[in-house]
Design an enzyme around this catalytic site. Structure first.
Site, PDB file in Angstrom:
ATOM      1  N   ARG A 175       0.768  -1.301  -0.028  1.00 19.90           N
ATOM      2  CA  ARG A 175       0.026  -0.021  -0.016  1.00 19.90           C
ATOM      3  C   ARG A 175       0.883   1.229   0.048  1.00 19.90           C
ATOM      4  O   ARG A 175       1.968   0.856   0.382  1.00 19.90           O
ATOM      5  CB  ARG A 175      -0.917   0.130   1.317  1.00 19.90           C
ATOM      6  CG  ARG A 175      -1.813  -1.270   1.321  1.00 19.90           C
ATOM      7  CD  ARG A 175      -2.685  -1.234   2.576  1.00 19.90           C
ATOM      8  NE  ARG A 175      -3.489  -2.609   2.507  1.00 19.90           N
ATOM      9  CZ  ARG A 175      -3.613  -3.230   3.629  1.00 19.90           C
ATOM     10  NH1 ARG A 175      -3.150  -2.936   4.984  1.00 19.90           N
ATOM     11  NH2 ARG A 175      -4.422  -4.146   3.444  1.00 19.90           N
ATOM     12  N   ARG A 268     -10.791   3.037   5.454  1.00 15.99           N
ATOM     13  CA  ARG A 268      -9.295   3.035   5.507  1.00 15.99           C
ATOM     14  C   ARG A 268      -8.856   3.419   3.794  1.00 15.99           C
ATOM     15  O   ARG A 268      -7.766   3.722   3.652  1.00 15.99           O
ATOM     16  CB  ARG A 268      -8.831   1.589   5.751  1.00 15.99           C
ATOM     17  CG  ARG A 268      -7.269   1.420   5.916  1.00 15.99           C
ATOM     18  CD  ARG A 268      -6.913   0.121   6.371  1.00 15.99           C
ATOM     19  NE  ARG A 268      -7.223  -0.965   5.589  1.00 15.99           N
ATOM     20  CZ  ARG A 268      -6.929  -2.366   5.830  1.00 15.99           C
ATOM     21  NH1 ARG A 268      -6.362  -2.600   6.945  1.00 15.99           N
ATOM     22  NH2 ARG A 268      -7.190  -3.202   5.107  1.00 15.99           N
ATOM     23  N   ARG A 279     -12.770  -9.409   1.228  1.00 14.10           N
ATOM     24  CA  ARG A 279     -12.132  -9.654   2.624  1.00 14.10           C
ATOM     25  C   ARG A 279     -13.404  -9.786   3.407  1.00 14.10           C
ATOM     26  O   ARG A 279     -13.112 -10.489   4.478  1.00 14.10           O
ATOM     27  CB  ARG A 279     -11.277  -8.334   2.825  1.00 14.10           C
ATOM     28  CG  ARG A 279     -10.091  -8.310   2.338  1.00 14.10           C
ATOM     29  CD  ARG A 279      -9.402  -6.917   2.202  1.00 14.10           C
ATOM     30  NE  ARG A 279      -8.092  -7.118   1.597  1.00 14.10           N
ATOM     31  CZ  ARG A 279      -6.852  -7.243   2.433  1.00 14.10           C
ATOM     32  NH1 ARG A 279      -6.776  -7.167   3.506  1.00 14.10           N
ATOM     33  NH2 ARG A 279      -5.937  -7.420   1.459  1.00 14.10           N
TER      34      ARG A 279
HETATM   35  N1  LIG Z   1      -0.590 -16.738   8.128  1.00 12.54           N
HETATM   36  C1  LIG Z   1       0.013 -15.517   8.185  1.00 12.54           C
HETATM   37  N2  LIG Z   1      -1.070 -14.319   7.843  1.00 12.54           N
HETATM   38  C2  LIG Z   1      -0.548 -13.296   7.857  1.00 12.54           C
HETATM   39  C3  LIG Z   1       1.045 -12.969   7.813  1.00 12.54           C
HETATM   40  N3  LIG Z   1       1.211 -11.611   7.909  1.00 12.54           N
HETATM   41  C4  LIG Z   1      -0.070 -11.119   7.847  1.00 12.54           C
HETATM   42  N4  LIG Z   1      -1.270 -11.970   7.662  1.00 12.54           N
HETATM   43  C5  LIG Z   1      -2.718 -12.028   7.623  1.00 12.54           C
HETATM   44  O1  LIG Z   1      -2.991 -11.691   6.193  1.00 12.54           O
HETATM   45  C6  LIG Z   1      -4.220 -10.930   6.285  1.00 12.54           C
HETATM   46  C7  LIG Z   1      -4.202 -10.008   5.355  1.00 12.54           C
HETATM   47  O2  LIG Z   1      -3.055  -9.037   5.769  1.00 12.54           O
HETATM   48  P1  LIG Z   1      -2.953  -7.712   4.941  1.00 12.54           P
HETATM   49  O3  LIG Z   1      -2.919  -7.791   3.510  1.00 12.54           O
HETATM   50  O4  LIG Z   1      -2.136  -6.654   5.621  1.00 12.54           O
HETATM   51  O5  LIG Z   1      -4.497  -6.551   5.277  1.00 12.54           O
HETATM   52  P2  LIG Z   1      -5.242  -6.307   6.265  1.00 12.54           P
HETATM   53  O6  LIG Z   1      -5.681  -7.299   7.425  1.00 12.54           O
HETATM   54  O7  LIG Z   1      -6.799  -5.765   5.890  1.00 12.54           O
HETATM   55  O8  LIG Z   1      -4.283  -5.010   6.977  1.00 12.54           O
HETATM   56  C8  LIG Z   1      -4.361 -10.618   7.784  1.00 12.54           C
HETATM   57  O9  LIG Z   1      -5.285 -11.399   8.325  1.00 12.54           O
HETATM   58  C9  LIG Z   1      -3.021 -10.743   8.521  1.00 12.54           C
HETATM   59  O10 LIG Z   1      -3.305 -11.078   9.884  1.00 12.54           O
HETATM   60  C10 LIG Z   1       1.993 -14.054   8.041  1.00 12.54           C
HETATM   61  O11 LIG Z   1       3.078 -13.935   8.212  1.00 12.54           O
HETATM   62  N5  LIG Z   1       1.333 -15.429   8.239  1.00 12.54           N
HETATM   63  N1  LIG Z   2     -12.399   1.010  17.319  1.00 14.49           N
HETATM   64  C1  LIG Z   2     -12.430   1.462  15.815  1.00 14.49           C
HETATM   65  N2  LIG Z   2     -12.985   2.269  15.859  1.00 14.49           N
HETATM   66  C2  LIG Z   2     -13.355   2.781  14.700  1.00 14.49           C
HETATM   67  N3  LIG Z   2     -12.172   2.536  13.652  1.00 14.49           N
HETATM   68  C3  LIG Z   2     -11.233   1.773  14.033  1.00 14.49           C
HETATM   69  C4  LIG Z   2     -11.130   1.189  15.175  1.00 14.49           C
HETATM   70  N4  LIG Z   2     -10.023   0.400  15.125  1.00 14.49           N
HETATM   71  C5  LIG Z   2      -9.443   0.453  14.044  1.00 14.49           C
HETATM   72  N5  LIG Z   2     -10.248   1.553  13.354  1.00 14.49           N
HETATM   73  C6  LIG Z   2      -9.900   2.020  11.918  1.00 14.49           C
HETATM   74  O1  LIG Z   2     -10.541   0.781  11.056  1.00 14.49           O
HETATM   75  C7  LIG Z   2      -9.251   0.639   9.889  1.00 14.49           C
HETATM   76  C8  LIG Z   2      -8.883  -0.788  10.042  1.00 14.49           C
HETATM   77  O2  LIG Z   2      -7.863  -0.938  11.010  1.00 14.49           O
HETATM   78  P1  LIG Z   2      -6.578  -1.515  10.678  1.00 14.49           P
HETATM   79  O3  LIG Z   2      -5.704  -1.527  12.141  1.00 14.49           O
HETATM   80  O4  LIG Z   2      -5.893  -1.216   9.376  1.00 14.49           O
HETATM   81  O5  LIG Z   2      -7.175  -3.142  10.516  1.00 14.49           O
HETATM   82  P2  LIG Z   2      -6.467  -4.553  10.201  1.00 14.49           P
HETATM   83  O6  LIG Z   2      -5.023  -4.243  10.497  1.00 14.49           O
HETATM   84  O7  LIG Z   2      -6.996  -5.565  11.155  1.00 14.49           O
HETATM   85  O8  LIG Z   2      -6.545  -4.858   8.804  1.00 14.49           O
HETATM   86  C9  LIG Z   2      -8.263   2.050  10.033  1.00 14.49           C
HETATM   87  O9  LIG Z   2      -8.735   3.012   9.001  1.00 14.49           O
HETATM   88  C10 LIG Z   2      -8.359   2.175  11.355  1.00 14.49           C
HETATM   89  O10 LIG Z   2      -7.939   3.601  11.601  1.00 14.49           O
END
Ligand SMILES: Nc1nc2c(ncn2[C@@H]2O[C@H](COP(=O)(O)OP(=O)(O)O)[C@@H](O)[C@H]2O)c(=O)[nH]1
Ligand SMILES: Nc1ncnc2c1ncn2[C@@H]1O[C@H](COP(=O)(O)OP(=O)(O)O)[C@@H](O)[C@H]1O
Length: 353
Positions: A175, A268, A279
């Site tokens: 990203r 986000r 997702r």
């Molecule tokens: N099994 C596994 N899952 C991972 C790892 N790193 C990230 N993930 C998972 O992959 C999923 C997608 O992550 P990401 O693309 O960063 O998207 P986000 O969860 O929307 O921020 C999330 O559920 C993460 O917890 C890893 O090293 N191993």
């Molecule tokens: N408790 C909450 N209430 C409202 N917005 C939240 C809360 N926790 C996280 N967010 C927002 O939700 C979005 C997704 O959070 P993020 O930390 O990127 O999620 P993840 O890592 O689980 O994918 C971000 O824009 C974040 O600022």
């Protein structure tokens, strides 16, 4: 302060009648594990040398040079060694700094057994001990957009010297705000698949159409810095880690509702509508598994961020060092000097499954 007993290899030399010349010129110790004797010694004439291990297989009457995995102790002046749990040897090196003197040599752990099978050779694996108050790693899972990254950032910001983030590898595109090596190691699928085959990953999973995985190096880098490792991984990854020998705290973050989850993903703004819908579809299964599989020690609802963060702090900070120390209580020598030593956390996927 007590010191681990020294085991001399002289008796073993006397016992060996097949003319094999031990290569060690400096310090040597020997430890029996089952029908094998592990001889640990220095392998050159320098006063400060590197370590080498040879195995005497008593049942076959043969010496074996094993395949060595992991990072081995480099420079030292001598050592003591003691067997732990019948499957690993704790090696205390002399002349090293306090941060660099405790090492673990896995000789018959599940990991070593698997690697023996895969490689068809004798295998030993080194890992460095950690001094200090490094505690159980924290595994955090939950559906995309629930707030895992936000909560982890808060934890790392408040406790920068206590927690270290395990930087995963992924085949997904970065990203705009993500930095290679900080948020993820962004990598090609073919390279990651080869590294997985070569045993470099502790766990991996296919998530939302991309490959994600935790490398051994990522976790050991955090452990070596003396910090507590935080892993942000999906439910499949958490399941793999739960099945491994790693003792971690498993926390699942759930959304207050699917509508709130969708709203957060839209706000986000890092994914296309199609990616968001994918997702959300996956989120349903993840939430169901997260709540039903019995993997997680704690399930926290991220409704109000600050409230959820307070709960996260309570759950992730609560496990105490004494739990880690209890694994050493079967030792029959003075424990006092070892109460602040715990083994480098290693998590390994069970490739046999
Ligand atoms: N099994 C596994 N899952 C991972 C790892 N790193 C990230 N993930 C998972 O992959 C999923 C997608 O992550 P990401 O693309 O960063 O998207 P986000 O969860 O929307 O921020 C999330 O559920 C993460 O917890 C890893 O090293 N191993
Ligand atoms: N408790 C909450 N209430 C409202 N917005 C939240 C809360 N926790 C996280 N967010 C927002 O939700 C979005 C997704 O959070 P993020 O930390 O990127 O999620 P993840 O890592 O689980 O994918 C971000 O824009 C974040 O600022």
């Amino acid at each position: 302060m007590g010191e681990a007993p020294m085991f001399y290899v002289e008796n073993l030399k006397d016992r060996v009648s097949n003319g094999f010349n031990l290569r060690f010129k400096g310090f040597e110790t020997s430890i029996d594990v089952g029908d094998k004797t592990f001889v640990i010694g220095s392998n050159n004439n320098d006063s400060i040398s590197s370590i080498e291990v040879q195995i005497y297989d008593k049942s076959r009457g043969k010496w074996v040079i094993p395949t060595v995995l992991g990072t081995e102790p480099k420079r030292y002046e001598g050592h003591s060694a003691i067997l732990l749990n019948e499957d690993r040897i704790m090696v205390i090196t002399w002349g090293s700094t306090p941060d660099d003197c405790i090492w673990f040599l896995e000789v018959d752990t599940e990991y070593v057994k698997q690697q023996k099978k895969a490689l068809g050779t004798e295998v030993i694996a080194w890992s460095k001990g950690v001094r200090g108050d490094a505690e159980k790693p924290v595994v955090i899972s939950g559906p995309s957009g629930v707030g895992k990254g936000t909560l982890i950032n808060m934890l790392m910001k408040e406790f920068p010297t206590m927690f270290g983030f395990s930087v995963s590898h992924t085949t997904r595109a970065p990203r705009s705000i993500e930095k290679n090596g900080v948020h993820y190691h962004f990598t090609e699928r073919s390279i990651m698949e080869k590294d997985i085959k070569d045993g470099k990953f502790l766990e991996f999973a296919s998530v939302h159409g991309n490959l994600y995985g935790t490398s051994i190096e990522a976790v050991e880098a955090v452990a070596d810095s003396g910090k507590r490792c935080i892993l942000d991984i999906d439910v499949q990854g958490a399941k793999s880690v739960r099945a491994s020998s790693l003792d971690a705290v498993f926390i699942f973050i759930s959304p207050p509702s699917m509508a709130k989850l969708e709203e957060r993903l839209h706000l986000r703004g890092t994914e296309t509508e199609e990616q968001i819908q994918k997702r959300l579809r996956n989120a349903k299964a993840e939430i169901e598994q997260g709540k039903s599989l019995g993997i997680f020690d704690h399930i926290l609802c991220n409704d109000h961020l600050e409230k959820c963060y307070d709960n996260l702090k309570v759950t992730s900070l609560s496990n105490s060092l004494s739990e880690c120390i209890s694994s050493f209580t079967n030792l029959d020598f003075d424990l006092v000097s070892f109460v602040f030593i715990i083994e480098t956390p290693r998590i390994r996927r069970n490739y046999a499954n």
